[in-house]
Motif scaffolding. Structure first.
Motif, mmCIF file in Angstrom:
data_model
loop_
_atom_site.group_PDB
_atom_site.id
_atom_site.type_symbol
_atom_site.label_atom_id
_atom_site.label_comp_id
_atom_site.label_asym_id
_atom_site.label_seq_id
_atom_site.Cartn_x
_atom_site.Cartn_y
_atom_site.Cartn_z
ATOM 1 N N TRP A 36 -38.417 -24.570 -80.099
ATOM 2 C CA TRP A 36 -37.299 -25.512 -79.653
ATOM 3 C C TRP A 36 -36.097 -24.939 -79.874
ATOM 4 N N SER A 37 -35.111 -25.107 -78.971
ATOM 5 C CA SER A 37 -33.603 -24.745 -79.249
ATOM 6 C C SER A 37 -32.599 -25.936 -78.600
ATOM 7 N N ALA A 38 -31.513 -26.007 -79.369
ATOM 8 C CA ALA A 38 -30.444 -26.826 -78.968
ATOM 9 C C ALA A 38 -29.146 -25.837 -78.507
ATOM 10 N N GLU A 39 -28.670 -26.278 -77.410
ATOM 11 C CA GLU A 39 -27.513 -25.584 -77.174
ATOM 12 C C GLU A 39 -26.150 -26.779 -76.807
ATOM 13 N N LEU A 40 -24.933 -26.325 -77.573
ATOM 14 C CA LEU A 40 -23.675 -27.050 -77.170
ATOM 15 C C LEU A 40 -22.910 -25.881 -76.395
ATOM 16 N N TYR A 41 -22.144 -26.340 -75.216
ATOM 17 C CA TYR A 41 -21.614 -25.344 -74.470
ATOM 18 C C TYR A 41 -20.497 -26.100 -73.734
ATOM 19 N N ALA A 42 -19.415 -25.427 -73.155
ATOM 20 C CA ALA A 42 -18.288 -25.686 -72.590
ATOM 21 C C ALA A 42 -17.985 -25.241 -71.256
ATOM 22 N N TRP A 43 -17.611 -25.779 -70.077
ATOM 23 C CA TRP A 43 -17.633 -25.238 -68.741
ATOM 24 C C TRP A 43 -16.019 -25.367 -68.407
ATOM 25 N N GLY A 44 -15.336 -24.296 -68.132
ATOM 26 C CA GLY A 44 -14.046 -24.275 -67.633
ATOM 27 C C GLY A 44 -14.093 -24.071 -66.049
ATOM 28 N N SER A 245 -16.729 -24.709 -59.597
ATOM 29 C CA SER A 245 -16.943 -23.355 -60.484
ATOM 30 C C SER A 245 -16.207 -22.808 -61.382
ATOM 31 N N GLY A 246 -16.773 -22.004 -62.322
ATOM 32 C CA GLY A 246 -15.982 -21.637 -63.497
ATOM 33 C C GLY A 246 -16.752 -20.897 -64.472
ATOM 34 N N PRO A 247 -16.437 -20.532 -65.409
ATOM 35 C CA PRO A 247 -16.722 -19.718 -66.515
ATOM 36 C C PRO A 247 -17.313 -20.722 -67.661
ATOM 37 N N PHE A 248 -18.512 -20.466 -68.128
ATOM 38 C CA PHE A 248 -18.849 -21.471 -69.199
ATOM 39 C C PHE A 248 -19.264 -20.298 -70.525
#
Length: 255
Positions: A36-44, A245-248
């Protein structure tokens, strides 16, 4: 289905909802237990779109950030051998309010208004790793995207009890998606990831492409890259095209 420029802001800025998990590497795949894995992310992301009348709409990441109340983006990913399951969810709350004054027939009038947009978007499904060639693995995916948008618009003019506006609207969009995900190990720490999907249903057509990299630790990984997401909606809706579109950047935990 799509309500206009304000809802374009809520929809597109939240479309980091598309799957951002990555497969376990060829080195550490387990066939006798679930990983299992869990990810928190942000997308600019910056947002572009086209209205039904052919007018272009552009919103920068700064515009989105200025109106942001709260957001949470995360992914849960599970693998056992070549079988994978994933769930990605995004909650977004954007709002703005203001007051103003004007004159009607020589009388000073005060007005106030607010707009609040809440979105929940999830992508979920499963897949199978069908190819392992050297340091690269390819996984086929099938799943669905769900989008719920709650819109509340309130406005009042002066003290008139019947001079106000109170609008509440909820919209739901379902899309089926199929895709492919790849991962290439560059070293024990570094890896490249690739992702693409296409689908439709509630929208006429949607597609996404993503190129990323990850730096691994014993506990998980730091992830970053670039993502593009595109939607085509019905021609009779206020917004007919939407692209984001953008970086994350994100952090993933393994357990």
């Amino acid at each position: 289905m799509v309500l206009g420029k304000k809802q374009l802001l809520a929809t597109a800025s939240a479309l980091g909802f598309a799957w951002s998990g990555s497969a376990a590497t060829a080195q550490d795949v387990s066939y006798d237990r679930w990983q299992w894995s869990a990810e928190l992310y942000a997308w600019g992301a910056d947002i572009g779109g086209t209205t039904r009348g052919g007018r272009g709409v552009e919103l920068s990441f700064g515009d989105i950030l200025d109106n942001l109340n709260f957001t949470l983006m995360g992914t849960i990913f599970a693998r056992r051998g070549d079988t994978v399951f994933f769930f990605d969810g995004v909650y977004l709350d954007i709002g703005n309010s203001g007051t103003g004054e004007g004159r009607i027939d020589g009388v000073d009038i005060a007005a106030s208004g607010s707009v609040d947009l809440e979105s929940f978007i999830s992508t979920f499904g499963g897949g199978y790793t069908f190819s392992r060639n050297g340091n690269t693995a390819w996984t086929g995916l099938i799943g669905a995207r769900y989008l719920n948008m709650e819109t509340r618009i309130r406005a009042s003019v002066g003290d008139a009890p019947r001079g106000g506006i109170d609008i509440n609207r909820s919209d739901d969009i379902w899309d089926a998606v199929i895709g492919i995900q790849g991962e290439t190990e560059l070293s024990d720490r570094w890896a490249l990831t690739y992702y693409a999907d296409v689908g439709g249903g509630g929208s006429d057509f949607t597609w996404q492409a993503k190129l990323g990299a990850q730096y691994r630790y014993d506990w998980g990984a730091l992830t970053f890259g670039y993502r593009h997401l595109d939607f085509d909606f019905d021609s009779d809706t206020p917004i007919t095209e939407l692209d984001v579109s953008g970086p994350f950047v994100g952090v993933r935990f393994n357990f």
